[in-house]
Write an enzyme that holds these catalytic residues in place. Structure first.
Site, mmCIF file in Angstrom:
data_model
loop_
_atom_site.group_PDB
_atom_site.id
_atom_site.type_symbol
_atom_site.label_atom_id
_atom_site.label_comp_id
_atom_site.label_asym_id
_atom_site.label_seq_id
_atom_site.Cartn_x
_atom_site.Cartn_y
_atom_site.Cartn_z
ATOM 1 N N ASP A 182 0.798 9.020 1.337
ATOM 2 C CA ASP A 182 1.390 10.361 1.239
ATOM 3 C C ASP A 182 2.891 10.206 0.388
ATOM 4 O O ASP A 182 3.420 9.553 0.995
ATOM 5 C CB ASP A 182 1.605 11.018 2.279
ATOM 6 C CG ASP A 182 0.344 11.215 3.242
ATOM 7 O OD1 ASP A 182 -0.699 10.473 2.686
ATOM 8 O OD2 ASP A 182 0.748 11.661 4.334
ATOM 9 N N PHE A 204 5.823 8.172 9.723
ATOM 10 C CA PHE A 204 4.771 8.880 9.255
ATOM 11 C C PHE A 204 5.322 9.896 8.270
ATOM 12 O O PHE A 204 6.620 10.226 8.043
ATOM 13 C CB PHE A 204 3.749 9.546 10.346
ATOM 14 C CG PHE A 204 2.804 8.592 10.759
ATOM 15 C CD1 PHE A 204 2.750 7.295 10.730
ATOM 16 C CD2 PHE A 204 1.628 9.313 11.314
ATOM 17 C CE1 PHE A 204 1.638 6.493 11.114
ATOM 18 C CE2 PHE A 204 0.530 8.333 11.793
ATOM 19 C CZ PHE A 204 0.692 7.081 11.630
ATOM 20 N N SER A 205 4.525 10.964 7.794
ATOM 21 C CA SER A 205 5.090 11.720 6.688
ATOM 22 C C SER A 205 5.926 12.947 6.890
ATOM 23 O O SER A 205 5.891 13.242 8.428
ATOM 24 C CB SER A 205 3.754 12.274 6.039
ATOM 25 O OG SER A 205 2.997 11.523 5.327
ATOM 26 N N GLN A 212 4.748 6.944 2.009
ATOM 27 C CA GLN A 212 4.100 6.125 2.893
ATOM 28 C C GLN A 212 3.887 4.863 2.240
ATOM 29 O O GLN A 212 2.990 4.906 1.601
ATOM 30 C CB GLN A 212 2.943 6.862 3.470
ATOM 31 C CG GLN A 212 3.132 8.069 4.331
ATOM 32 C CD GLN A 212 3.695 7.825 5.803
ATOM 33 O OE1 GLN A 212 2.969 7.402 6.453
ATOM 34 N NE2 GLN A 212 4.980 8.040 5.725
ATOM 35 N N GLU A 250 -3.427 18.299 8.872
ATOM 36 C CA GLU A 250 -2.255 17.577 8.300
ATOM 37 C C GLU A 250 -1.653 17.969 6.957
ATOM 38 O O GLU A 250 -2.118 18.529 5.903
ATOM 39 C CB GLU A 250 -2.784 16.051 8.470
ATOM 40 C CG GLU A 250 -3.848 15.693 7.543
ATOM 41 C CD GLU A 250 -4.200 14.217 7.785
ATOM 42 O OE1 GLU A 250 -4.019 13.589 8.951
ATOM 43 O OE2 GLU A 250 -4.750 13.362 6.739
ATOM 44 N N ARG A 270 2.205 16.230 13.481
ATOM 45 C CA ARG A 270 2.960 15.357 12.524
ATOM 46 C C ARG A 270 3.042 16.233 11.326
ATOM 47 O O ARG A 270 2.389 17.231 11.048
ATOM 48 C CB ARG A 270 2.197 14.339 12.125
ATOM 49 C CG ARG A 270 0.830 14.204 11.723
ATOM 50 C CD ARG A 270 -0.230 12.934 11.253
ATOM 51 N NE ARG A 270 -1.244 13.088 10.799
ATOM 52 C CZ ARG A 270 -2.456 13.351 11.520
ATOM 53 N NH1 ARG A 270 -2.257 13.154 12.969
ATOM 54 N NH2 ARG A 270 -3.632 13.297 11.273
ATOM 55 N N ASP A 271 3.869 15.444 10.391
ATOM 56 C CA ASP A 271 4.123 15.872 8.955
ATOM 57 C C ASP A 271 4.912 17.111 8.646
ATOM 58 O O ASP A 271 4.536 18.040 8.114
ATOM 59 C CB ASP A 271 2.449 16.157 8.193
ATOM 60 C CG ASP A 271 1.849 14.724 8.459
ATOM 61 O OD1 ASP A 271 2.436 13.906 8.627
ATOM 62 O OD2 ASP A 271 0.528 15.051 8.301
ATOM 63 N N TRP A 282 0.965 -1.050 -0.012
ATOM 64 C CA TRP A 282 -0.177 -0.120 0.033
ATOM 65 C C TRP A 282 0.835 1.454 -0.042
ATOM 66 O O TRP A 282 1.868 1.380 0.563
ATOM 67 C CB TRP A 282 -0.901 -0.008 1.208
ATOM 68 C CG TRP A 282 -1.324 1.177 1.687
ATOM 69 C CD1 TRP A 282 -0.635 2.107 2.807
ATOM 70 C CD2 TRP A 282 -2.578 1.777 1.632
ATOM 71 N NE1 TRP A 282 -1.445 3.212 2.857
ATOM 72 C CE2 TRP A 282 -2.586 3.099 2.183
ATOM 73 C CE3 TRP A 282 -3.860 1.388 0.854
ATOM 74 C CZ2 TRP A 282 -3.738 3.844 2.187
ATOM 75 C CZ3 TRP A 282 -4.858 2.217 0.832
ATOM 76 C CH2 TRP A 282 -4.805 3.140 1.453
#
Ligand code: FRU
Length: 728
Positions: free
Chosen positions: A304, A360-361, A320, A479, A423-424, A301
């Site tokens: 981002d 994460f991103s 991701q 986000e 995040r991100d 899968w």
């Protein structure tokens, strides 16, 4: 179909007989030859079982009930689930009496662990002679049912009843049961923390994956050091596909592969195998639903795009990635590179989940002045800035000087948690203040979704500079923020800053190195569906100067070993409109290198009511149309998709999904890219951009045009058949 407990009638007639044969065939797959099914809870009611209280509802559940985590591991469609009305409800569910005729009773059980109050019980003469409870005793856990069994040989010949008891009302106050059988062979149970030692004798370790198989926690360690922990739907038998772990760094060492729970009869652990080559190499990128114009990972899968950066002559695309499943999870950073933004080489995962959590991103920059000190031999380092989404959720760095191997910074994390879920990070060099700036998504208790601005001299130490207003409860810039400066109408002396977020809503304003001042409230960005969390490239050479964006294109590909993709490279510009500067999206010119042959229609008029004019046929295609639509609706049929422009309303619709698309004087220009998995449609010189997941029928290759309501003058229509990005 509910399967009654006692013996089936001996004689069948007509349809009953057919039904009985069907039932026998149905159960043959799940039952041994002499096994007897006691209950499978496939019917609408529990009959002939009887329920008391309210925990069991009126009949078997079909999986999870409202408010419950996803329930797995049961057989067929129905199961006993005492989560009706949540955990507080109680009750019992009791079978009719039946004779014990086999040595074992096997069943599937899940839910809460509370043997006195949550139990699946066997009763003889009114006494509980066997009892089992669920596996979960604390928050978290899993709603997966697992096989268990009782040895009942000493009770052979007795008459018994089965009872599911839910007398528990707190957290995990429910129990799930399914598929109860009598058998002379002991039904396979569950083994816990099973380990297999595998020598990393080859480059890769392959894991068998099956869609919908119960998720197992698979930990790979060397000595006492845990390399990675993943949730994997391990295939008990023939896998749907093989997930790949690159074990290059541990060559020759013994890897301990541990699985938390595995049925005794599962072949999954034995099937895990070293391999020098990637599986399915012959069919890779030729799969029926493989997007041929859009990047997608070889397997697993993606969501981002991350770490978009131009370094050493290559465009890098990190993403991701769940290498072990078809759905979201186990967030790694996958990695691919390209020299032209359209043809990609996937290199393998560079960031694996670690003690700080899943990866994460985040973003990437080239640290030209080596402010971070990660450079080597005069080479500026490539620095990744990412979120490690554990508890707490923190911001971290990784670095490289070759764009291939990445080292996580030993001083991680570089930013502690502000609030959970922050995040991100998107980082860029701010030339006027000679500092790094980070924009980070942070949810604050009072303000809701905000963007925090930090500055840093060296990427390692960060200072909070400002926080956007945020609007509690709304999705204000939620986000994956991105932030950059763009000239208005290409004029370098008139620039604005654009702050945008995952859903592509954005604001235009000014920035002084610490604070962003938006000039209006948020505006809609792209106008299609299935486009999310885009990111723009860092370090595009000044002589190029473009702001190039790639988004996550949510193109679901059922039945494939991969899922989701990325959009085409998009060039973002700010264009003056009567309402102020607005963002426009256009396909990067590099996409033209995919054109392999072009059919152009001569300028002509389309008469309303006439049969559609055939433009041509192609599988992978780009259609360019420049037309004067008058007041008409101009419709392009593109491999079964409908792209229509209603000039009276100045509205574009793609497969019925509508968005405003202003006329350009009296003209309109539309560009349509069509892949096996989606369309990207551009109108109004990019002011209207509509990405749309869509799967054309393989045999429908036609592209045609028609008008309704009034004549339409086609000035130029060109249909480019395109090459695949995966073939030279
Ligand atoms: C957006 C997002 C990010 C997060 C990542 C996790 O799609 O939720 O906010 O970093 O996905 O995969």
């Amino acid at each position: 179909m509910s399967h009654p407990l006692p013996h089936a009638p001996r004689r069948f007639a007509g349809p009953l007989r057919a039904l009985a044969i069907a039932l026998l065939l149905y159960h043959a797959a799940a039952l041994g030859a002499d096994d007897m099914l006691l209950a499978d809870f496939e019917g609408a009611s529990y009959a002939p079982w009887t329920a008391t209280g309210d925990a069991f509802g009126n009949g078997p559940a079909k999986g999870a009930l409202p408010g419950q985590m996803s329930v797995s591991g049961f057989k067929g469609k129905g199961l006993v689930n005492s989560f009706h009305k949540g955990d507080t409800s109680t009750g019992t569910l009791t079978s009719p009496p039946f004779p014990i005729e086999r040595n074992f009773i096997g069943f599937l059980i899940g839910g809460g662990a509370n043997p006195g109050k949550l139990a699946f019980q066997l009763l003889v003469d009114g006494r509980v002679v066997r009892s089992a409870s669920g596996p979960n005793s604390q928050p978290g856990g899993s709603e997966e049912l697992s096989p268990e069994s009782w040895d009942v040989s000493e009770l052979l010949g007795k008459t018994a009843t089965l009872r599911v008891l839910d007398d528990a009302t707190g957290g995990w106050g429910h129990i799930n049961v399914d598929h109860v059988v009598q058998s002379d062979r002991r039904p396979a149970g569950i083994r816990r923390d099973v380990v297999r030692n595998v020598v990393a004798s080859r480059r890769y370790l392959l894991f068998p994956v099956q869609h919908g198989a119960p998720s197992r926690v698979v930990t790979v360690s060397v000595g006492d050091h845990v390399i990675v922990r993943n949730d994997v739907g391990l295939a008990p038998g023939t896998p749907d596909w093989w997930a790949v772990m690159d074990v290059g760094p541990w060559q020759g060492q013994t890897l301990h592969v541990k699985v938390d729970r595995l049925p005794e009869d599962s072949g999954a652990l034995d099937a895990i195998r070293p391999s020098e080559t990637l599986p399915d190499a012959a069919t890779l990128y030729r799969e029926p639903l493989r997007g041929q114009l859009h990047f997608s990972p070889q397997r697993g899968w993606n969501n981002d795009p991350n770490g978009m950066v131009f370094y050493n002559g290559e465009y890098h695309l990190f993403f991701q990635h769940n290498p072990y499943g078809w759905g979201w999870g186990n967030m790694h950073w996958g990695h691919a590179v390209s020299r032209d933004l359209v043809r990609w080489t996937e290199l393998g995962d560079v960031l694996m989940p670690d003690v700080y959590g899943p990866m994460f991103s985040g973003s990437a920059v080239v640290d030209w002045k080596n402010t971070s000190g990660f450079g080597k031999d005069g080479k500026p380092p490539l620095v990744l800035i990412y979120t490690a989404a554990g508890n707490p959720t923190v911001q971290c760095l990784a670095h490289s000087t070759d764009g291939r191997t990445f080292t996580k910074y030993d001083g991680n994390p570089v930013l502690p948690q502000v609030t959970g879920g922050n995040r991100d990070p998107k980082v860029f060099w701010h030339e006027p203040t000679q500092r790094w700036v980070m924009v980070l998504y942070v949810e604050l208790p009072q303000r809701g979704h905000t963007i925090h601005f930090y500055t840093s001299p060296n990427l390692r130490q960060w200072t909070l500079a400002s926080v956007t207003e945020g609007v509690r409860g709304s999705n204000y810039l939620y986000e994956c923020p991105d932030f950059f400066e763009l000239p208005v109408d290409g004029n370098p002396r008139n620039t604005k800053w654009v702050l945008l977020a995952a859903n592509t809503e954005y604001a235009v304003g000014t920035f002084d190195g610490t604070r962003f001042n938006p000039e209006h409230s948020r505006l809609p960005g792209q106008r299609g569906k299935g486009f999310y969390a885009p990111q723009t490239y860092s370090d595009i050479p000044a002589r190029d100067g473009r702001r190039i964006q790639v988004g996550w294109f949510q193109t679901e590909t059922k039945g494939m070993s991969f899922n989701q993709s990325m959009t085409l490279p998009l060039v973002l510009t700010l264009v003056s409109t009567p309402e102020g500067p607005r963002m426009a999206y256009n396909p990067a010119k590099e996409t033209r290198s995919l054109r392999k042959d072009t059919r152009a229609l001569k300028a002509k008029s389309l008469q309303p009511g006439a049969t559609p004019t055939l433009v041509g046929e192609a599988e992978l295609l780009e259609l360019e149309a420049d037309f004067e639509p008058g007041d008409a609706t101009t419709t392009f049929h593109v491999r079964g998709a409908t792209v229509a422009y209603d000039a009276a309303k100045q509205e574009l619709s793609v497969n019925g999904h509508k968005a405003p698309a202003p006329l350009l004087g009296k003209r309109q220009r539309i560009t349509v890219f069509c892949d096996r998995t989606g369309l990207e449609v551009f109108a109004s010189d990019g002011l209207c951009y509509m990405p749309m997941p869509f799967q054309p029928r393989p045999d429908d290759l036609k592209v045609s045009a028609e008008s309704s309501g009034a004549p339409v003058r086609l000035r130029r229509v060109a249909l480019h058949a395109l090459k695949s990005i995966w073939r030279p």
